[in-house]
Design an enzyme around this catalytic site. Structure first.
Site, PDB file in Angstrom:
ATOM      1  N   GLU A 242      43.583  61.150  81.085  1.00 52.36           N
ATOM      2  CA  GLU A 242      45.026  61.094  81.353  1.00 52.36           C
ATOM      3  C   GLU A 242      45.434  62.157  82.383  1.00 52.36           C
ATOM      4  OE1 GLU A 242      45.975  61.144  77.058  1.00 52.36           O
ATOM      5  OE2 GLU A 242      47.185  59.368  77.495  1.00 52.36           O
TER       6      GLU A 242
ATOM      7  N   GLU B  62      41.085  56.985  72.152  1.00 48.81           N
ATOM      8  CA  GLU B  62      41.988  57.429  71.081  1.00 48.81           C
ATOM      9  C   GLU B  62      42.007  56.485  69.889  1.00 48.81           C
ATOM     10  OE1 GLU B  62      42.606  57.717  74.267  1.00 48.81           O
ATOM     11  OE2 GLU B  62      43.660  59.586  74.729  1.00 48.81           O
TER      12      GLU B  62
ATOM     13  N   ALA C 228      42.220  65.633  74.324  1.00 40.72           N
ATOM     14  CA  ALA C 228      43.053  66.648  73.685  1.00 40.72           C
ATOM     15  C   ALA C 228      42.183  67.378  72.664  1.00 40.72           C
ATOM     16  CB  ALA C 228      44.221  65.968  72.980  1.00 40.72           C
TER      17      ALA C 228
ATOM     18  N   GLY D 265      42.823  62.563  76.645  1.00 37.49           N
ATOM     19  CA  GLY D 265      43.678  63.431  77.450  1.00 37.49           C
ATOM     20  C   GLY D 265      43.002  63.856  78.752  1.00 37.49           C
TER      21      GLY D 265
HETATM   22  N1  3HC Z   1      38.570  68.218  70.455  1.00 42.46           N
HETATM   23  C1  3HC Z   1      37.987  69.209  69.753  1.00 42.46           C
HETATM   24  N2  3HC Z   1      36.657  69.289  69.565  1.00 42.46           N
HETATM   25  C2  3HC Z   1      35.889  68.332  70.127  1.00 42.46           C
HETATM   26  C3  3HC Z   1      36.435  67.274  70.863  1.00 42.46           C
HETATM   27  C4  3HC Z   1      37.847  67.233  71.031  1.00 42.46           C
HETATM   28  N3  3HC Z   1      38.451  66.269  71.731  1.00 42.46           N
HETATM   29  N4  3HC Z   1      35.436  66.470  71.275  1.00 42.46           N
HETATM   30  C5  3HC Z   1      34.303  67.020  70.813  1.00 42.46           C
HETATM   31  N5  3HC Z   1      34.568  68.136  70.121  1.00 42.46           N
HETATM   32  C6  3HC Z   1      33.612  69.056  69.502  1.00 42.46           C
HETATM   33  C7  3HC Z   1      32.809  68.376  68.398  1.00 42.46           C
HETATM   34  O1  3HC Z   1      33.499  68.436  67.168  1.00 42.46           O
HETATM   35  C8  3HC Z   1      31.554  69.206  68.403  1.00 42.46           C
HETATM   36  O2  3HC Z   1      31.834  70.394  67.729  1.00 42.46           O
HETATM   37  P1  3HC Z   1      30.693  71.114  66.877  1.00 42.46           P
HETATM   38  O3  3HC Z   1      29.599  71.440  67.844  1.00 42.46           O
HETATM   39  O4  3HC Z   1      31.388  72.266  66.287  1.00 42.46           O
HETATM   40  O5  3HC Z   1      30.273  70.087  65.872  1.00 42.46           O
HETATM   41  C9  3HC Z   1      31.358  69.547  69.874  1.00 42.46           C
HETATM   42  O6  3HC Z   1      32.627  69.365  70.482  1.00 42.46           O
HETATM   43  C10 3HC Z   1      30.356  68.686  70.589  1.00 42.46           C
HETATM   44  O7  3HC Z   1      30.679  67.323  70.328  1.00 42.46           O
HETATM   45  P2  3HC Z   1      29.551  66.239  70.073  1.00 42.46           P
HETATM   46  O8  3HC Z   1      28.580  66.752  69.081  1.00 42.46           O
HETATM   47  O9  3HC Z   1      30.241  64.964  69.800  1.00 42.46           O
HETATM   48  O10 3HC Z   1      28.839  66.228  71.502  1.00 42.46           O
HETATM   49  P3  3HC Z   1      28.265  65.007  72.317  1.00 42.46           P
HETATM   50  O11 3HC Z   1      27.737  65.585  73.572  1.00 42.46           O
HETATM   51  O12 3HC Z   1      27.385  64.169  71.460  1.00 42.46           O
HETATM   52  O13 3HC Z   1      29.526  64.081  72.667  1.00 42.46           O
HETATM   53  C11 3HC Z   1      31.733  63.591  73.472  1.00 42.46           C
HETATM   54  C12 3HC Z   1      30.509  64.552  73.502  1.00 42.46           C
HETATM   55  C13 3HC Z   1      31.329  62.234  74.035  1.00 42.46           C
HETATM   56  C14 3HC Z   1      32.806  64.198  74.301  1.00 42.46           C
HETATM   57  C15 3HC Z   1      32.192  63.402  72.004  1.00 42.46           C
HETATM   58  O14 3HC Z   1      32.330  64.674  71.400  1.00 42.46           O
HETATM   59  C16 3HC Z   1      33.493  62.682  71.842  1.00 42.46           C
HETATM   60  O15 3HC Z   1      33.522  61.471  71.873  1.00 42.46           O
HETATM   61  N6  3HC Z   1      34.577  63.438  71.642  1.00 42.46           N
HETATM   62  C17 3HC Z   1      35.866  62.898  71.324  1.00 42.46           C
HETATM   63  C18 3HC Z   1      36.534  62.336  72.535  1.00 42.46           C
HETATM   64  C19 3HC Z   1      37.884  61.835  72.174  1.00 42.46           C
HETATM   65  O16 3HC Z   1      38.087  61.141  71.199  1.00 42.46           O
HETATM   66  N7  3HC Z   1      38.871  62.185  72.989  1.00 42.46           N
HETATM   67  C20 3HC Z   1      40.215  61.785  72.733  1.00 42.46           C
HETATM   68  C21 3HC Z   1      40.877  62.844  71.936  1.00 42.46           C
HETATM   69  S1  3HC Z   1      42.508  62.386  71.458  1.00 42.46           S
HETATM   70  C22 3HC Z   1      43.446  62.590  72.838  1.00 42.46           C
HETATM   71  O17 3HC Z   1      42.938  62.926  73.864  1.00 42.46           O
HETATM   72  C23 3HC Z   1      44.909  62.362  72.668  1.00 42.46           C
HETATM   73  C24 3HC Z   1      45.611  62.312  73.976  1.00 42.46           C
HETATM   74  O18 3HC Z   1      45.766  60.984  74.383  1.00 42.46           O
HETATM   75  C25 3HC Z   1      46.983  62.945  73.859  1.00 42.46           C
END
Ligand code: 3HC
Ligand code: NAI
Length: 692
Positions: A105, A125, A63, A102
């Site tokens: 999912e 998450e 998400a 997400g």
């Molecule tokens: N939403 C918004 N921005 C995100 C994001 C997300 N889910 N994931 C990454 N970004 C952004 C980062 O903030 C970063 O922004 P910036 O360049 O402005 O700093 C950019 O994307 C690149 O991210 P990374 O520097 O972390 O890039 P990497 O290549 O090192 O890693 C990744 C990529 C493995 C995808 C890592 O970013 C990550 O782990 N992201 C989070 C994943 C996550 O937690 N997903 C679950 C979200 S909650 C959810 O999905 C709820 C649902 O169940 C309803």
């Protein structure tokens, strides 16, 4: 705005491609785009199957975290997931990069999933203080069984494509995402593969319905280290609902849990920490066009505690490294420690059985500094004395190739003075790893006054490449991490003299959420080194000195601030230590007083915050959040409290400043006087966050 989701058709297969850099997060625009394209594809009589895929470096990584806490935008998750899952035409998710949160999912709502060899699939998450809120807790257990689902959902770590195939999460591993997905979609049509919805398939839940201990054991094992965190327990409960309730009711439970966590202080802090770590990678004020230098070869000088761990970090990330010592004997000793560490991990099952041999092969061992000649980055980890560092850097200046970045792992020493023995101070900087370096994520990148911007960028980029959390810091004694812990140690020492006991002080910190307190830490590191150094400098610390004189050197001696049973690392409070403290205080004509836990917490943690304020004032750290990252990854500050500067904002800066003034007066300790930045923020009614 360019369209973030596109639809193409090749004969009977429609491909929906999300193109929303950097990570194809499921923003409202992406959800809306997928919904629109799904409806077009479903309505098109020529289309018989649909592939959902992504452009750029990854599948949907979750998400859009930046939308959390804002008013929800249409389409709703329910509407959007339903159009995929209820599609009358089979939908195949074609995954490359990461399918996370997400993203996974959505893939679980598709009828089939295929992934490339290097793909990672997970529900992380919990690491944001949340639980999967898009049906993940209900569909994943149906896809892979509750045991693996608990591991992925409660633990939060992703699995590889190979493991995903083994568990039934994906149907196939493909060469490339869109093409492989399209081939698979055709196979579904030609071979008339059964098209089902995970929501209707309870077959993988049968075993756990008969024997619930499969679930409870998995939860117990995954929550063992989740002390203080809310999300892992709530996530486990949601998975439990998948076992106990019909699908729709389970979904409702999941959503309730998700919404509760979304509004929680813990999740807010954890989301803050996520962005803080990313902000720390950004170097501000560099000349336009500055980029990192190319790093192909790395050398580490010194195969002791730190050098060995640093070399392991590179090998763990698949980067070849030359490990250099001054003698064959030291080299052999260093290599055998490295091998043993990996073998222990393999025996425990935390790395694959063939990993130790593969990783050892990435370490090229050598004696003599001339072996740095091909390295683009040299990291020095020899003894912590200026004379030795200078000798090594003078040699490096002679042997290293032009343009190589020369880094020191020094804990305290002046990088610029080290650089002064070279003819290339612009290439010299600090890369301060933490012990054990193969495990700890923090790497302080220390910038000297003459360090070139591209050298800094190189260090940040390589640290990220090997999975560390780099934080750029300025030059001062102890940089950010050690400098900030020092005042807390000083307070701990003072509290001991006033009447607190080591286990009381440590317990206050562990109750707060720190992995350990200063006395357990001291026992682990060994107390003799500090004692010898105090003797050298003619400095006294009566209680610690008395402890060492009694041969209590810490864990390695079986006794220090605590006692230890043979073979155990568990600290046991020791009445002998209390007696020793009493005797020392009596000798100094001092009386113990009752000290409250509150006083311990305030004096130790507020003095950390205070030092953080001084560090910001001096520009040693660029942002309060950088300091927080240092504490999260250097000392295991509880992530659900964001970091000391974030935490201070929540506690209230006025309260902290007032209490510091109180304790400064009470203990007659001027170091507890509030820093001028802290006072200014209080007067202006601002938070540390206002400095970001
Ligand atoms: N939403 C918004 N921005 C995100 C994001 C997300 N889910 N994931 C990454 N970004 C952004 C980062 O903030 C970063 O922004 P910036 O360049 O402005 O700093 C950019 O994307 C690149 O991210 P990374 O520097 O972390 O890039 P990497 O290549 O090192 O890693 C990744 C990529 C493995 C995808 C890592 O970013 C990550 O782990 N992201 C989070 C994943 C996550 O937690 N997903 C679950 C979200 S909650 C959810 O999905 C709820 C649902 O169940 C309803
Ligand atoms: P150590 O004593 O375990 O290892 C130092 C190694 O350097 C020894 O094996 C020694 O043989 C080797 N060495 C000395 N001179 C050399 C030379 N000219 N060429 C090649 N090898 C040489 O020390 P440790 O603990 O690994 O510390 C190294 C550095 O890391 C120090 O600057 C220390 O302050 C810093 N550091 C230490 C941490 C710790 O917890 N031990 C944490 C963070 C930084």
């Amino acid at each position: 705005m360019a369209e973030v989701v596109k639809l193409e058709r090749h004969d009977v297969v429609a491909t929906i491609t999300v193109d929303y850099p950097p990570v194809n997060a499921l923003s409202a625009a992406v959800r809306g785009g997928i919904l629109r394209c799904m409806n077009v594809a479903i309505a098109d009589p020529e289309v018989k199957a649909i592939v959902l895929t992504c452009a750029g470096r990854t599948f949907i990584a979750g998400a859009d975290i930046t939308e959390f806490g804002k008013p929800p935008q249409p389409p709703t998750w329910d509407e959007f997931m339903a159009v995929i899952e209820d599609s009358p035409k089979p939908v195949v998710a074609a995954i490359h990069g990461n399918a996370l949160g997400g993203g996974l999912e959505v893939a679980l709502a598709c009828h089939f999933r295929v992934a490339t060899k290097n793909a990672k699939l997970g529900l992380p998450e919990v690491k944001l203080g949340l639980l999967p809120g898009g049906g993940g807790t209900q569909r994943l257990p149906r896809a892979v069984g509750p045991e693996l689902a608990v591991k992925m959902i409660v633990g939060g770590d992703p699995i590889t494509a190979r493991d995903a195939l083994k568990s039934g999460l994906i149907a196939d591993i493909v060469e490339s995402a869109p093409a492989g997905g399209q081939v698979f979609a055709r196979k579904v049509l030609t071979e008339r593969l059964p098209v089902g919805k995970l929501r209707d398939d309870d077959s993988k839940l049968a075993a756990v319905k008969a024997d619930r201990s499969i679930f409870t054991n998995a939860v117990a094992s995954m929550t063992r280290r989740a002390r203080g965190l809310e999300a892992p327990f709530a996530a486990a409960e949601a998975v439990g609902a998948a076992i106990d309730l019909p699908f729709e009711d389970g979904l409702k439970k999941e959503l309730e849990g998700f919404n509760k966590l979304l509004g929680s202080d813990q999740s807010r802090a954890q989301r803050y920490a996520f962005f803080a770590e990313r902000a720390a990678n950004k170097l501000e004020g560099l000349p336009e066009g500055t980029g990192p230098r190319q790093i192909e070869r790395v050398a580490v000088v010194g195969a002791g505690t730190m050098g060995g761990g640093i070399a392991m970090s590179f090998a763990n990330a698949g980067v070849p490294v030359t490990l250099i010592e001054s003698t064959e004997e030291q080299l052999k000793r260093g290599l055998s420690t490295i091998r043993r560490t990996w073998e222990t991990s393999a025996a425990r099952g935390s790395i694959p059985a063939d990993a130790p041999a593969k990783r050892m092969a990435l370490i090229n061992a050598a004696v003599g500094l001339s072996n740095v000649k091909d390295a683009d980055l040299v990291i020095e980890a020899v003894f912590e004395t200026m004379a030795v560092k200078k000798e090594v850097f003078a040699q490096l200046d002679k042997c290293a190739k032009k343009g190589a970045v020369l880094a020191s792992n020094t804990s305290y020493l002046d990088i610029d003075e080290i650089a002064s023995v070279t003819n290339r101070p612009q290439d010299v900087l600090g890369m301060h790893f933490f012990s054990p370096a193969n495990v700890m994520k923090l790497c302080e990148i220390v910038r000297g006054p003459r360090t070139a911007p591209d050298a800094m960028m190189t260090a940040v980029s390589i640290a990220r490449q090997i999975g560390k959390a780099p934080v750029v810091v300025g030059l001062c004694h102890g940089f950010v991490a050690n400098r900030m812990y020092d005042p807390a140690f000083k307070q701990a020492d003072g509290l001991l003299f006033e009447g607190a006991l080591p286990d009381q002080i440590d317990a206050v910190l562990t109750k707060f959420g720190m992995p350990m307190g200063p006395f357990v830490m001291g026992d682990m590191a060994g107390l003799d080194i500090g004692w010898l150094s105090r003797k050298d400098r003619g400095v006294k610390s009566e209680i610690s000195d008395a402890l060492c004189e009694a041969g209590r050197f810490g864990l390695k001696a079986g006794k220090g601030w605590y006692k230890y049973e043979a073979g155990s690392r568990a600290p046991i409070p020791d009445p002998d230590v209390e007696r020793l403290i009493d005797e020392t205080l009596a000798r100094l004509s001092r009386k113990r007083r009752a000290i409250s836990d509150e006083e311990i917490l305030e004096r130790m943690l507020y003095s950390i915050v205070n030092e953080g304020a001084r560090i910001l004032e001096e520009g040693i750290a660029a942002r309060p959040s950088d300091i927080d990252v240092v504490w999260l990854y250097g000392f295991g500050w509880p992530v659900y409290r964001g970091g000391p500067m974030y935490w201070a904002d929540q506690v209230g800066l006025k309260h902290i400043a007032d209490r510091l003034v109180f304790h400064a007066k009470q203990t007659n300790d001027p170091s507890l006087e509030p820093a001028s930045l802290l006072k200014r923020l209080v007067v202006e009614g601002k938070l540390f966050a206002s400095l970001a």
